[in-house]
Design a protein around this motif. Structure first.
Motif, mmCIF file in Angstrom:
data_model
loop_
_atom_site.group_PDB
_atom_site.id
_atom_site.type_symbol
_atom_site.label_atom_id
_atom_site.label_comp_id
_atom_site.label_asym_id
_atom_site.label_seq_id
_atom_site.Cartn_x
_atom_site.Cartn_y
_atom_site.Cartn_z
ATOM 1 N N HIS A 1 16.978 11.180 16.369
ATOM 2 C CA HIS A 1 16.427 9.873 16.745
ATOM 3 C C HIS A 1 17.242 9.328 17.910
ATOM 4 C CE1 HIS A 1 16.269 5.302 15.765
ATOM 5 N NE2 HIS A 1 15.387 5.614 16.700
ATOM 6 N N PHE A 2 16.572 8.979 19.002
ATOM 7 C CA PHE A 2 17.219 8.480 20.221
ATOM 8 C C PHE A 2 17.015 6.969 20.304
ATOM 9 C CE2 PHE A 2 16.347 12.895 20.767
ATOM 10 C CZ PHE A 2 17.409 13.396 21.491
ATOM 11 N N PHE A 3 18.101 6.236 20.637
ATOM 12 C CA PHE A 3 18.093 4.768 20.528
ATOM 13 C C PHE A 3 19.134 4.208 21.487
ATOM 14 C CE2 PHE A 3 19.979 1.162 17.864
ATOM 15 C CZ PHE A 3 18.952 0.256 18.117
ATOM 16 N N THR A 4 18.722 3.292 22.391
ATOM 17 C CA THR A 4 19.676 2.743 23.361
ATOM 18 C C THR A 4 20.315 1.436 22.902
ATOM 19 O OG1 THR A 4 17.828 1.737 24.591
ATOM 20 C CG2 THR A 4 18.672 3.859 25.381
ATOM 21 N N GLY A 5 20.021 0.985 21.691
ATOM 22 C CA GLY A 5 20.759 -0.152 21.141
ATOM 23 C C GLY A 5 19.932 -1.393 20.883
ATOM 24 N N SER A 6 20.464 -2.240 20.002
ATOM 25 C CA SER A 6 19.824 -3.513 19.670
ATOM 26 C C SER A 6 20.074 -4.533 20.779
ATOM 27 C CB SER A 6 20.373 -4.046 18.352
ATOM 28 O OG SER A 6 20.134 -3.152 17.292
ATOM 29 N N HIS A 7 19.326 -5.639 20.711
ATOM 30 C CA HIS A 7 19.494 -6.712 21.695
ATOM 31 C C HIS A 7 18.868 -7.982 21.135
ATOM 32 C CE1 HIS A 7 15.288 -5.709 22.527
ATOM 33 N NE2 HIS A 7 15.675 -4.461 22.705
ATOM 34 N N SER A 8 19.128 -9.095 21.784
ATOM 35 C CA SER A 8 18.693 -10.392 21.272
ATOM 36 C C SER A 8 17.187 -10.611 21.393
ATOM 37 C CB SER A 8 19.435 -11.519 22.004
ATOM 38 O OG SER A 8 19.198 -11.453 23.398
ATOM 39 N N ASP A 9 16.471 -9.728 22.088
ATOM 40 C CA ASP A 9 15.010 -9.851 22.202
ATOM 41 C C ASP A 9 14.277 -9.064 21.115
ATOM 42 O OD1 ASP A 9 14.960 -11.369 24.735
ATOM 43 O OD2 ASP A 9 15.871 -9.546 25.528
ATOM 44 N N TYR A 10 15.011 -8.399 20.236
ATOM 45 C CA TYR A 10 14.420 -7.566 19.185
ATOM 46 C C TYR A 10 13.469 -8.389 18.323
ATOM 47 C CZ TYR A 10 14.179 -4.743 14.925
ATOM 48 O OH TYR A 10 13.734 -4.029 13.837
ATOM 49 N N HIS A 11 12.237 -7.888 18.181
ATOM 50 C CA HIS A 11 11.186 -8.519 17.359
ATOM 51 C C HIS A 11 10.899 -9.962 17.783
ATOM 52 C CE1 HIS A 11 10.518 -5.720 13.672
ATOM 53 N NE2 HIS A 11 10.607 -5.038 14.797
ATOM 54 N N LYS A 12 10.983 -10.199 19.080
ATOM 55 C CA LYS A 12 10.636 -11.501 19.637
ATOM 56 C C LYS A 12 9.645 -11.314 20.795
ATOM 57 C CE LYS A 12 15.099 -13.709 18.644
ATOM 58 N NZ LYS A 12 16.309 -14.335 19.236
ATOM 59 N N PRO A 13 8.879 -12.352 21.142
ATOM 60 C CA PRO A 13 7.966 -12.237 22.287
ATOM 61 C C PRO A 13 8.683 -11.903 23.594
ATOM 62 C CG PRO A 13 7.430 -14.181 20.973
ATOM 63 C CD PRO A 13 8.735 -13.644 20.441
ATOM 64 N N SER A 14 9.987 -12.171 23.663
ATOM 65 C CA SER A 14 10.744 -11.911 24.898
ATOM 66 C C SER A 14 11.057 -10.433 25.115
ATOM 67 C CB SER A 14 12.045 -12.718 24.886
ATOM 68 O OG SER A 14 12.793 -12.461 23.703
ATOM 69 N N ASP A 15 10.715 -9.572 24.145
ATOM 70 C CA ASP A 15 10.869 -8.118 24.360
ATOM 71 C C ASP A 15 9.704 -7.667 25.229
ATOM 72 O OD1 ASP A 15 11.259 -5.394 24.293
ATOM 73 O OD2 ASP A 15 10.786 -5.153 22.173
ATOM 74 N N ASP A 16 9.872 -7.837 26.544
ATOM 75 C CA ASP A 16 8.760 -7.566 27.466
ATOM 76 C C ASP A 16 9.224 -6.697 28.630
ATOM 77 O OD1 ASP A 16 6.100 -7.732 28.271
ATOM 78 O OD2 ASP A 16 5.989 -9.883 27.919
ATOM 79 N N TRP A 17 8.277 -6.342 29.486
ATOM 80 C CA TRP A 17 8.482 -5.323 30.522
ATOM 81 C C TRP A 17 9.629 -5.644 31.476
ATOM 82 C CZ3 TRP A 17 8.219 -6.530 35.665
ATOM 83 C CH2 TRP A 17 7.651 -7.772 35.981
ATOM 84 N N ASP A 18 9.869 -6.925 31.729
ATOM 85 C CA ASP A 18 10.875 -7.287 32.730
ATOM 86 C C ASP A 18 12.301 -7.029 32.260
ATOM 87 O OD1 ASP A 18 10.200 -9.375 30.877
ATOM 88 O OD2 ASP A 18 11.443 -10.748 32.041
ATOM 89 N N LYS A 19 12.487 -6.746 30.969
ATOM 90 C CA LYS A 19 13.826 -6.491 30.438
ATOM 91 C C LYS A 19 14.158 -4.990 30.376
ATOM 92 C CE LYS A 19 14.365 -10.905 29.206
ATOM 93 N NZ LYS A 19 14.313 -11.313 27.787
#
Length: 353
Positions: free
Chosen positions: A210-228
Motif C-alpha cells: 500500500h502506497f501512501f504519501t501521508g495524512s493532512h489537515s484536508d483529509y475528509h474535508k471539502p478542501s481536499d481538492d485539485w489545487d492541493k
C-alpha cells in the motif's frame, strides 16, 4: 460520472474489459448499516500479456459525495461537495497512468496486469471484498497486488513515502530499500492489514503493498481538492512503482507471508482520542502531527500541525505505535500533561480527553 470517466480512459488505453462485457464494470450490492442498501460497481480492465500470472494494480474511486454519509471531518459537511482529490482521485490517476504506461511501453512483461478501481471503500472496503469473493479471473494466479490510497500530497520538504505490507513477501523490504532515494524516502510497515483495499487481497493470501504519501489537515474535508495536489510528487511515486515492477519482472511468482498486524489490534484498545492526524512518513523520534481536528482535545490544548509529541503523562512516545498504545491507558475526562517539540523547543500542554 467518476465511473464513466474511468471506463472511458480504460477504453482509450485499450484495456480488455474484465467486468461486465464491453463496459468494464463489476456491479455489486451492499448493505452498510445506517447507510442502508445500494448498488455500486468496480471498474476492471485487463492487459493480457499471454502469461500465466497477473499483477493487480488498484485504488478506490469513491469518496464522501455531498458530505452526508457521516465520515466528513468538516464542521458542517452536509451539502458540501467532497471531491477527494487526494483521497482518492490521486490513486485512481495512478491506476490510469500505470495502465497507459504498461500498455504503451512496447515491452511485454512476464506477467499480465489487472487494473481495478474499487467502489465502496469509504463505507467498509465493499468493492475490494466483493471482487476477492467474486473475481473476474483466476485469483490464485495473482502474483501480487499494489494499492494506491492517497498518493497526491508528497511533502516537498521530507519526500516521505509510506509503504505498508512489506512483511507479506520476503522480497519487499530489500527491493524497496534499493529504490529509496532523496527524491522518495521510503518508510516501510510490515502489516498486511490496514484501512484500505489491499487488506481484502492480503486476507486471500496474496502479497500486497500500500502506497501512501501521508495524512493532512484536508483529509475528509471539502478542501481536499485539485489545487492541493503535488503532481510532480505523485509522478515520482508512479516512477518508483514502475521500477519495482520492472525489478521483479524476472523473478518467479512471489511467496506469501502472514504478518503481525499490531496497529490494528492497538486501534481497538483506544479509549480516548486527541484529534490529531499522525504522520506516517516521518522518521523523527516521537509522533509528528500532520493535522489537528477542530474542537478536539489537542486543538483545545494548543497543539499545532508540525508539533512532535514526545510524552503523554508519564509515557514516552517514540513512534506512532507507542502513541496508539498510550491512548489505551487513559480515560475520558482525564487531564494529562503532554510534552511536544515545536521548532526545536520543548513545551508542555495539558490535554483533557
Amino acid at each position: 460520472m467518476a465511473a464513466a470517466y474511468i471506463q472511458g480512459e480504460f477504453k482509450k488505453i485499450g484495456l480488455e474489459p474484465k467486468g461486465d462485457p464491453s463496459v468494464y464494470t463489476q456491479s455489486f450490492p451492499f448493505k452498510a448499516g445506517t447507510h442502508g442498501t445500494g448498488k455500486a460497481a468496480n471498474i476492471v480492465g485487463f492487459l493480457d500479456n499471454k502469461r500465466e500470472n497477473t499483477i493487480i494494480i488498484g485504488a478506490h474511486y469513491d469518496h464522501l459525495g455531498n458530505g452526508n454519509q457521516g465520515s466528513s471531518l468538516d464542521a458542517n459537511p452536509q451539502g458540501k461537495i467532497h471531491n477527494g482529490a487526494d483521497d482518492n482521485a490521486s490513486g485512481v490517476a495512478g491506476v490510469i497512468e500505470l495502465a497507459r504506461y504498461f500498455k504503451g511501453n512496447k515491452n511485454k512483461e512476464k506477467y499480465n496486469f489487472l487494473f481495478i478501481c474499487f467502489s465502496g471503500e469509504e463505507l467498509g472496503l465493499f468493492g475490494s471484498k466483493y471482487f476477492t469473493e467474486h473475481p473476474t479471473f483466476d485469483l490464485s494466479k495473482t502474483n501480487y497486488m499494489l494499492n494506491m490510497d492517497m498518493i497526491g500530497r508528497l511533502d516537498a520538504n521530507t519526500n516521505g513515502l509510506a509503504v505498508s505490507g512489506t512483511g507479506t513477501s520476503p522480497v519487499w523490504e530489500n527491493s524497496l530499500k534499493s529504490l529509496s532515494s532523496d527524491a522518495l524516502k521510503i518508510k516501510t510497515d510490515s502489516a498486511g492489514v490496514g484501512p484500505s483495499d489491499h487488506t481484502s487481497f492480503y486476507l486471500k493470501n496474496i502479497p500486497v503493498l500500500h502506497f501512501f504519501t501521508g495524512s493532512h489537515s484536508d483529509y475528509h474535508k471539502p478542501s481536499d481538492d485539485w489545487d492541493k495536489i503535488n503532481y510532480a510528487g505523485e509522478a515520482e511515486v508512479l516512477k518508483l512503482m514502475i521500477k519495482l515492477i520492472d525489478k521483479l519482472d524476472s523473478q518467479p511468482k512471489l511467496t506469501f507471508l502472514t504478518t503481525k498486524n499490531k496497529s490494528m489490534s492497538s486501534a481497538r484498545s483506544f479509549k480516548v482520542t486527541m484529534g490529531v492526524m499522525p504522520s506516517y512518513t516521518s522518521s523523527v523520534e516521537g509522533l509528528q502531527v500532520d493535522g489537528v481536528s477542530d474542537g478536539k482535545p489537542a486543538q483545545k490544548a494548543g497543539i499545532l500541525t508540525g508539533d512532535i509529541i514526545t510524552q503523554i503523562g508519564e509515557l514516552p512516545i517514540k513512534d506512532i505505535q507507542g502513541y496508539m498504545e498510550a491512548l489505551g491507558k487513559f480515560e475520558k475526562g482525564q487531564t494529562v500533561p503532554v510534552k511536544v517539540k515545536r521548532n526545536g523547543s520543548e513545551m508542555t500542554v495539558n490535554v483533557t480527553f
